[in-house]
Structures are given as C-alpha cells and as structure tokens.
Design a protein around this motif. Structure first.
Motif, PDB file in Angstrom:
ATOM      1  N   ASN A 114      11.414  -0.803   2.360  1.00  8.30           N
ATOM      2  CA  ASN A 114      10.696  -2.035   3.264  1.00  8.30           C
ATOM      3  C   ASN A 114      11.542  -2.570   4.290  1.00  8.30           C
ATOM      4  OD1 ASN A 114       8.156  -1.600   1.788  1.00  8.30           O
ATOM      5  ND2 ASN A 114       8.852  -3.096   0.284  1.00  8.30           N
ATOM      6  N   MET A 150       0.824  -1.358  -0.010  1.00  9.43           N
ATOM      7  CA  MET A 150       0.050   0.150  -0.040  1.00  9.43           C
ATOM      8  C   MET A 150       0.890   1.302   0.162  1.00  9.43           C
ATOM      9  SD  MET A 150      -3.022   1.118   0.018  1.00  9.43           S
ATOM     10  CE  MET A 150      -4.188   2.206   0.419  1.00  9.43           C
ATOM     11  N   THR A 151       1.892   1.409   0.571  1.00 12.01           N
ATOM     12  CA  THR A 151       2.810   2.409   0.750  1.00 12.01           C
ATOM     13  C   THR A 151       3.580   2.750  -0.582  1.00 12.01           C
ATOM     14  OG1 THR A 151       3.208   1.751   3.106  1.00 12.01           O
ATOM     15  CG2 THR A 151       4.580   3.267   2.070  1.00 12.01           C
ATOM     16  N   THR A 152       3.761   1.507  -1.419  1.00 18.50           N
ATOM     17  CA  THR A 152       4.634   1.661  -2.447  1.00 18.50           C
ATOM     18  C   THR A 152       3.513   2.268  -3.495  1.00 18.50           C
ATOM     19  OG1 THR A 152       5.650  -0.151  -2.192  1.00 18.50           O
ATOM     20  CG2 THR A 152       5.655   0.492  -4.579  1.00 18.50           C
ATOM     21  N   PHE A 153       2.377   2.089  -3.422  1.00 23.28           N
ATOM     22  CA  PHE A 153       1.146   2.666  -4.340  1.00 23.28           C
ATOM     23  C   PHE A 153       0.838   4.158  -4.007  1.00 23.28           C
ATOM     24  CE2 PHE A 153      -3.250   3.401  -5.132  1.00 23.28           C
ATOM     25  CZ  PHE A 153      -3.237   3.419  -6.417  1.00 23.28           C
ATOM     26  N   ILE A 154       0.904   4.454  -2.795  1.00 23.38           N
ATOM     27  CA  ILE A 154       0.964   5.880  -2.339  1.00 23.38           C
ATOM     28  C   ILE A 154       1.799   6.665  -3.014  1.00 23.38           C
ATOM     29  CG2 ILE A 154       0.744   7.328  -0.529  1.00 23.38           C
ATOM     30  CD1 ILE A 154      -0.982   5.519   0.969  1.00 23.38           C
TER      31      ILE A 154
END
Length: 69
Positions: A69, A1-5
């Motif tokens: 990560n 999710m963090t990568t998508f944001i």
C-alpha cells in the motif's frame, strides 16, 4: 479490495501448485503398478494434467506479488 483479490488469487494458486505437485508424484508412482492391458495414453494424459496444474499454480504465485500500500 486489492488485498482481497490477492488473497483469493494466492489461495487458488497455492492450492493448484500443491495439488498439481502431489498428483505428479502420484502419477510417477502409478507407473510402478503393473497392469494387464497397457494404458500408456491415460497415464500420459494424467501426467499432463497434473504437470499443467502445478505449472499454472506456481505461475499464479509468481505473477501476483504481495500488495504493497
């Protein structure tokens, strides 16, 4: 999710930085075009918007580092 944001934020920031920079160059070139009635206020408004967009875009790219990560 963090990568998508991060990806969405980097995409928006990069787009704003590129478009703002190109608009700034175009605004400076617009000063070379003669006009019958001087509209200095409109040219300064356009320059302000384009510089603001470029600054916000670069600030987004600087503020959001690559996720580790």
């Amino acid at each position: 999710m963090t990568t998508f944001i991060w990806f969405i934020t980097a995409w928006v920031g990069g787009t704003a930085a590129i478009l703002g920079s190109l608009m700034t160059i175009a605004t400076f070139l617009l000063w070379l075009v003669p006009q019958k009635s001087p509209s200095w206020q409109n040219r300064f408004k356009l320059l302000g918007v384009s510089l603001g967009m470029a600054i916000v875009g670069f600030a987004l790219l600087i503020a959001v580092p690559f996720p580790s990560n």
